[in-house]
Design a protein around this motif. Structure first.
Motif, PDB file in Angstrom:
ATOM      1  N   TYR A 122     -39.642  30.044  52.120  1.00 48.71           N
ATOM      2  CA  TYR A 122     -39.675  30.853  50.895  1.00 48.71           C
ATOM      3  C   TYR A 122     -39.544  32.337  51.231  1.00 48.71           C
ATOM      4  N   HIS A 123     -40.266  32.778  52.249  1.00 49.73           N
ATOM      5  CA  HIS A 123     -40.228  34.172  52.656  1.00 49.73           C
ATOM      6  C   HIS A 123     -38.815  34.568  53.090  1.00 49.73           C
ATOM      7  N   SER A 124     -38.159  33.704  53.835  1.00 45.23           N
ATOM      8  CA  SER A 124     -36.791  33.984  54.300  1.00 45.23           C
ATOM      9  C   SER A 124     -35.826  34.077  53.119  1.00 45.23           C
ATOM     10  N   PHE A 125     -35.918  33.116  52.194  1.00 44.53           N
ATOM     11  CA  PHE A 125     -35.049  33.164  51.013  1.00 44.53           C
ATOM     12  C   PHE A 125     -35.314  34.407  50.174  1.00 44.53           C
ATOM     13  N   PHE A 126     -36.575  34.793  50.057  1.00 49.44           N
ATOM     14  CA  PHE A 126     -36.908  35.994  49.293  1.00 49.44           C
ATOM     15  C   PHE A 126     -36.309  37.236  49.955  1.00 49.44           C
ATOM     16  N   CYS A 127     -36.402  37.317  51.271  1.00 47.41           N
ATOM     17  CA  CYS A 127     -35.803  38.458  51.999  1.00 47.41           C
ATOM     18  C   CYS A 127     -34.290  38.504  51.800  1.00 47.41           C
ATOM     19  N   ILE A 128     -33.651  37.341  51.857  1.00 50.03           N
ATOM     20  CA  ILE A 128     -32.206  37.272  51.640  1.00 50.03           C
ATOM     21  C   ILE A 128     -31.869  37.693  50.210  1.00 50.03           C
ATOM     22  N   LEU A 129     -32.670  37.252  49.251  1.00 53.24           N
ATOM     23  CA  LEU A 129     -32.456  37.637  47.855  1.00 53.24           C
ATOM     24  C   LEU A 129     -32.565  39.150  47.684  1.00 53.24           C
ATOM     25  N   ILE A 130     -33.597  39.753  48.255  1.00 55.20           N
ATOM     26  CA  ILE A 130     -33.776  41.203  48.153  1.00 55.20           C
ATOM     27  C   ILE A 130     -32.602  41.929  48.794  1.00 55.20           C
ATOM     28  N   LEU A 131     -32.156  41.469  49.949  1.00 58.54           N
ATOM     29  CA  LEU A 131     -30.997  42.077  50.607  1.00 58.54           C
ATOM     30  C   LEU A 131     -29.749  41.951  49.738  1.00 58.54           C
ATOM     31  N   ALA A 132     -29.538  40.759  49.168  1.00 57.75           N
ATOM     32  CA  ALA A 132     -28.363  40.541  48.320  1.00 57.75           C
ATOM     33  C   ALA A 132     -28.389  41.441  47.089  1.00 57.75           C
ATOM     34  N   VAL A 133     -29.549  41.568  46.460  1.00 58.68           N
ATOM     35  CA  VAL A 133     -29.674  42.429  45.275  1.00 58.68           C
ATOM     36  C   VAL A 133     -29.407  43.885  45.652  1.00 58.68           C
ATOM     37  N   ALA A 134     -29.970  44.329  46.770  1.00 53.01           N
ATOM     38  CA  ALA A 134     -29.749  45.710  47.215  1.00 53.01           C
ATOM     39  C   ALA A 134     -28.277  45.952  47.515  1.00 53.01           C
ATOM     40  N   LEU A 135     -27.626  45.009  48.183  1.00 52.07           N
ATOM     41  CA  LEU A 135     -26.196  45.160  48.475  1.00 52.07           C
ATOM     42  C   LEU A 135     -25.370  45.173  47.191  1.00 52.07           C
ATOM     43  N   TRP A 136     -25.720  44.302  46.249  1.00 46.62           N
ATOM     44  CA  TRP A 136     -24.979  44.251  44.985  1.00 46.62           C
ATOM     45  C   TRP A 136     -25.075  45.580  44.240  1.00 46.62           C
ATOM     46  N   PHE A 137     -26.304  46.068  44.025  1.00 51.86           N
ATOM     47  CA  PHE A 137     -26.463  47.305  43.273  1.00 51.86           C
ATOM     48  C   PHE A 137     -25.909  48.506  44.032  1.00 51.86           C
ATOM     49  N   GLY A 138     -26.012  48.484  45.349  1.00 50.99           N
ATOM     50  CA  GLY A 138     -25.409  49.553  46.146  1.00 50.99           C
ATOM     51  C   GLY A 138     -23.893  49.554  46.018  1.00 50.99           C
ATOM     52  N   SER A 139     -23.283  48.378  46.030  1.00 49.12           N
ATOM     53  CA  SER A 139     -21.828  48.310  45.908  1.00 49.12           C
ATOM     54  C   SER A 139     -21.360  48.683  44.503  1.00 49.12           C
ATOM     55  N   VAL A 140     -22.147  48.311  43.492  1.00 47.34           N
ATOM     56  CA  VAL A 140     -21.806  48.710  42.121  1.00 47.34           C
ATOM     57  C   VAL A 140     -21.856  50.236  41.996  1.00 47.34           C
ATOM     58  N   LYS A 141     -22.889  50.831  42.548  1.00 47.18           N
ATOM     59  CA  LYS A 141     -23.022  52.295  42.505  1.00 47.18           C
ATOM     60  C   LYS A 141     -21.873  52.953  43.262  1.00 47.18           C
ATOM     61  N   TYR A 142     -21.567  52.461  44.462  1.00 48.31           N
ATOM     62  CA  TYR A 142     -20.476  53.003  45.267  1.00 48.31           C
ATOM     63  C   TYR A 142     -19.155  52.879  44.517  1.00 48.31           C
ATOM     64  N   ASN A 143     -18.910  51.715  43.933  1.00 43.51           N
ATOM     65  CA  ASN A 143     -17.676  51.493  43.180  1.00 43.51           C
ATOM     66  C   ASN A 143     -17.568  52.461  42.003  1.00 43.51           C
ATOM     67  N   LYS A 144     -18.668  52.654  41.293  1.00 44.23           N
ATOM     68  CA  LYS A 144     -18.670  53.556  40.144  1.00 44.23           C
ATOM     69  C   LYS A 144     -18.372  54.996  40.587  1.00 44.23           C
ATOM     70  N   ILE A 145     -19.025  55.426  41.657  1.00 39.53           N
ATOM     71  CA  ILE A 145     -18.815  56.795  42.149  1.00 39.53           C
ATOM     72  C   ILE A 145     -17.378  56.974  42.614  1.00 39.53           C
ATOM     73  N   MET A 146     -16.890  56.025  43.408  1.00 36.85           N
ATOM     74  CA  MET A 146     -15.537  56.152  43.954  1.00 36.85           C
ATOM     75  C   MET A 146     -14.489  56.038  42.850  1.00 36.85           C
ATOM     76  N   THR A 147     -14.699  55.144  41.911  1.00 35.03           N
ATOM     77  CA  THR A 147     -13.727  54.976  40.832  1.00 35.03           C
ATOM     78  C   THR A 147     -13.653  56.229  39.977  1.00 35.03           C
TER      79      THR A 147
END
Length: 154
Positions: free
Chosen positions: A108-133
């Motif tokens: 459970y702890h491993s899946f939660f860490c992966i989920l947090i990483l995935a969410v951070a990467l998603w929102f970071g990429s959305v922000k980067y895309n918005k800024i660059m676009t």
């Protein structure tokens, strides 16, 4: 780590969560008392000071609506402060429940860490895309305008 802890099999969930809940509710009662007596009257428009409560009610319209707050002028009313603090208590205690899952299960702890990483990467990429676009669109519009003005001048 906790996964190789000496007494992990002997520790029950209540023993793990009780200190966290106790500390939280000691803070909760003290802070809620302060909010009801003083904090709810601290607003940047009236006193020049602000609280997380008022900032949250201004910036998070969904939460404000869930708490029944339709007009921000009503935010200092005790009933909205109490609703906010009860919602805060529910959210924090749900996070304690999640922490229990992390404490007792490596999977459970491993899946939660992966989920947090995935969410951070998603929102970071959305922000980067918005800024660059936005940046590139504005740059291209400026180049097109310059080209059009040069063409008109010729």
């Amino acid at each position: 780590g906790v996964f190789s802890a000496y007494r992990l099999q002997e520790v029950g969930w209540l023993e793990v969560v009780t200190p966290a809940c106790t500390a939280y509710f000691v803070w909760w009662f003290a802070f809620t008392g302060w909010m009801l007596v003083h904090g709810r009257h601290q607003h940047k428009d009236t006193t020049g000071l602000d609280t997380v409560y008022h900032y949250t009610m201004r910036s998070n319209k969904v939460l404000a609506n869930l708490l029944g707050l339709r007009d921000l002028k009503d935010a200092p009313k005790a009933k909205f402060v109490l609703r906010y603090m009860f919602a805060h208590a529910v959210a924090v205690n749900l996070s304690f429940a999640n922490a229990l899952g992390c404490y007792f299960s490596k999977v459970y702890h491993s899946f939660f860490c992966i989920l947090i990483l995935a969410v951070a990467l998603w929102f970071g990429s959305v922000k980067y895309n918005k800024i660059m676009t936005r940046h590139y669109v504005k740059s291209l519009e400026a180049l097109i305008n310059d080209r059009d003005q040069s063409a008109k001048a010729d």
